[in-house]
Design an enzyme around this catalytic site. Structure first.
Site, PDB file in Angstrom:
ATOM      1  N   PHE A   1       0.820  -1.197   0.000  1.00 41.45           N
ATOM      2  CA  PHE A   1       0.000   0.000   0.000  1.00 41.45           C
ATOM      3  C   PHE A   1       0.868   1.267   0.000  1.00 41.45           C
ATOM      4  O   PHE A   1       1.727   1.414  -0.845  1.00 41.45           O
ATOM      5  CB  PHE A   1      -1.015  -0.050   1.152  1.00 41.45           C
ATOM      6  CG  PHE A   1      -2.050  -1.143   0.960  1.00 41.45           C
ATOM      7  CD1 PHE A   1      -3.142  -0.950   0.125  1.00 41.45           C
ATOM      8  CD2 PHE A   1      -1.908  -2.384   1.571  1.00 41.45           C
ATOM      9  CE1 PHE A   1      -4.079  -1.950  -0.100  1.00 41.45           C
ATOM     10  CE2 PHE A   1      -2.835  -3.393   1.365  1.00 41.45           C
ATOM     11  CZ  PHE A   1      -3.923  -3.180   0.530  1.00 41.45           C
ATOM     12  N   SER A   2       0.669   2.182   0.936  1.00 37.26           N
ATOM     13  CA  SER A   2       1.307   3.498   0.827  1.00 37.26           C
ATOM     14  C   SER A   2       2.798   3.499   1.117  1.00 37.26           C
ATOM     15  O   SER A   2       3.441   4.538   0.953  1.00 37.26           O
ATOM     16  CB  SER A   2       0.604   4.511   1.731  1.00 37.26           C
ATOM     17  OG  SER A   2      -0.630   4.888   1.172  1.00 37.26           O
ATOM     18  N   CYS A   3       3.386   2.378   1.513  1.00 30.45           N
ATOM     19  CA  CYS A   3       4.844   2.309   1.518  1.00 30.45           C
ATOM     20  C   CYS A   3       5.377   2.631   0.126  1.00 30.45           C
ATOM     21  O   CYS A   3       6.517   3.097  -0.026  1.00 30.45           O
ATOM     22  CB  CYS A   3       5.321   0.914   1.917  1.00 30.45           C
ATOM     23  SG  CYS A   3       4.870   0.399   3.573  1.00 30.45           S
TER      24      CYS A   3
ATOM     25  N   LYS B   1       4.607   5.050  -1.714  1.00 25.19           N
ATOM     26  CA  LYS B   1       4.886   6.484  -1.834  1.00 25.19           C
ATOM     27  C   LYS B   1       6.326   6.804  -1.463  1.00 25.19           C
ATOM     28  O   LYS B   1       6.970   7.659  -2.082  1.00 25.19           O
ATOM     29  CB  LYS B   1       3.936   7.291  -0.943  1.00 25.19           C
ATOM     30  CG  LYS B   1       2.473   7.276  -1.354  1.00 25.19           C
ATOM     31  CD  LYS B   1       1.655   8.159  -0.426  1.00 25.19           C
ATOM     32  CE  LYS B   1       0.181   8.211  -0.829  1.00 25.19           C
ATOM     33  NZ  LYS B   1      -0.518   6.927  -0.569  1.00 25.19           N
TER      34      LYS B   1
END
Length: 377
Positions: free
Chosen positions: A69-71, A73
């Site tokens: 997921f947002s890792c 980014k």
């Protein structure tokens, strides 16, 4: 008790015990089904552990890679900074210098630095294009055309999915090279990592399926049918673990939330960013990109958050998992518990990945592990 594989330095024996305990059922917290932990200190591997199942009946390995997921980014931000240094990008210049269409809707003054720090006022997609809600160019074009919107009382608003299209498109415009080539040549090969933008880029044996944890973890299925009913990236169902297990999700570039990685890959990337014989960026640049650009009420998350240039910083609402780290680390958490971060002062690089999706927010099982790691340093 679950069998834990891998190795750890004797100074981190407590961490191995805590990691094993995270798989034991508890009334106080969800327990892991499959997970891995990797820790580097001053460029040296101190902890490299994994356990559990990657898929039904398939054991987790050192290379098992769930959607983090947002890792994603944090890896996108790192890649952007590497290319920005190569190309001499002025972070205070307007995004529209490289992406002219981005000036649509009165956004001609928004700078690169603001875009990276979630200050562009594009937390959602005003008018979703028809067709595949994840299609790269239609989403980029729609974001470029719409006006910015951010409440004046908030210094920023988390660009939960839009960040990937916005920063990714700007990166493509600056670099002029494909996303996969950039990732391979600027990050994976130098760091000895195997991060993937898309699950479909990995061998089937490397992918760790996600669990939808309710009373017990269960394998999340039916995601392609759910995705077929979704018309916009703002539909909250798009972050369901079943959707992240789907062929549609794994086959698209979702640079804000769709990356797949092992714990070892996340830790190696952050270790290569802050040190080693050939760091990904000079220390002075790392200090700059990890510096705070805004702190306060997040207009999207409605908690206190703090951002550097593409990275999360510890804040009251987003702690990065540790109570003992002060304000030193930077990196990025994923919605359901995965995390990658670096603490240059401590020489620490940390990667944790999990396939148990037990509720979004700042309640990750990695928090006690990270606290204990700081105590072991």
């Amino acid at each position: 008790m679950v069998a834990v594989h891998g190795s750890h330095d004797a100074a981190f024996a407590r961490i191995a015990r805590l990691f094993a305990d995270s798989f034991e059922p508890s009334p106080d917290r969800p327990h892991e089904r499959g997970a891995a932990l990797s820790v580097f200190v001053n460029g040296m591997p101190m902890v490299d552990l994994w356990a559990g199942e990657a898929r039904e009946g398939v054991a987790w390995t050192a290379d098992s890679a769930p959607c983090v997921f947002s890792c994603t980014k944090g890896i996108l931000a790192t890649l952007f900074h590497i290319v920005a240094q190569e190309r001499g990008v002025d972070y205070d210049a307007p995004v529209a210098r490289w992406w002219p269409e981005f000036a649509g809707g009165g956004k001609e003054a928004i700078t690169v630095r603001q875009l990276l720090a979630h200050q562009a006022g594009l937390t959602s997609l005003a008018d979703a294009p028809e067709g595949d809600p994840l299609a790269w160019q239609p989403v980029c074009d729609a974001l470029a055309a719409q006006p910015a919107s951010r409440p004046p009382e908030s210094p920023h608003g988390y660009h939960s999915l839009t960040f990937g299209w916005l920063v990714g498109e700007l990166l493509l415009r600056i670099a002029g090279e494909p996303l996969d080539v950039l990732l391979d040549t600027r990050i994976n090969r130098p760091a000895g990592a195997a991060f993937a933008w898309r699950g479909s880029d990995l061998s089937p044996g490397a992918i760790a399926d996600l669990n939808a944890f309710e009373d017990q973890p269960r394998w999340a299925t039916g995601g392609d049918a759910i995705l077929a009913d979704i018309a916009s990236i703002d539909d909250p169902r798009i972050l369901l673990p079943a959707v992240a297990n789907s062929r549609g999700w794994r086959g698209n570039y979702i640079l804000g939330a769709g990356g797949h990685a092992s714990a070892r890959s996340l830790a190696r990337i952050y270790a290569a960013l802050i040190g080693g014989d050939s760091p990904l960026l000079p220390p002075g640049i790392v200090r700059d990109i990890a510096s705070e650009r805004g702190r306060g009420l997040d207009s999207r998350l409605q908690v206190e958050s703090a951002y550097a240039s593409g990275y999360q910083l510890p804040a009251a609402g987003i702690t990065l998992g540790s109570r003992n780290s002060g304000d030193r680390p930077f990196g990025h958490k994923g919605a359901y518990g995965s995390a990658g971060l670096a603490d240059p002062e401590a020489g620490l690089a940390f990667g944790y990945v999990t396939n148990v999706c037990a509720g979004a927010g700042d309640t990750s099982r990695n928090g006690p592990l990270l606290d204990a790691i700081y105590e072991c340093l």
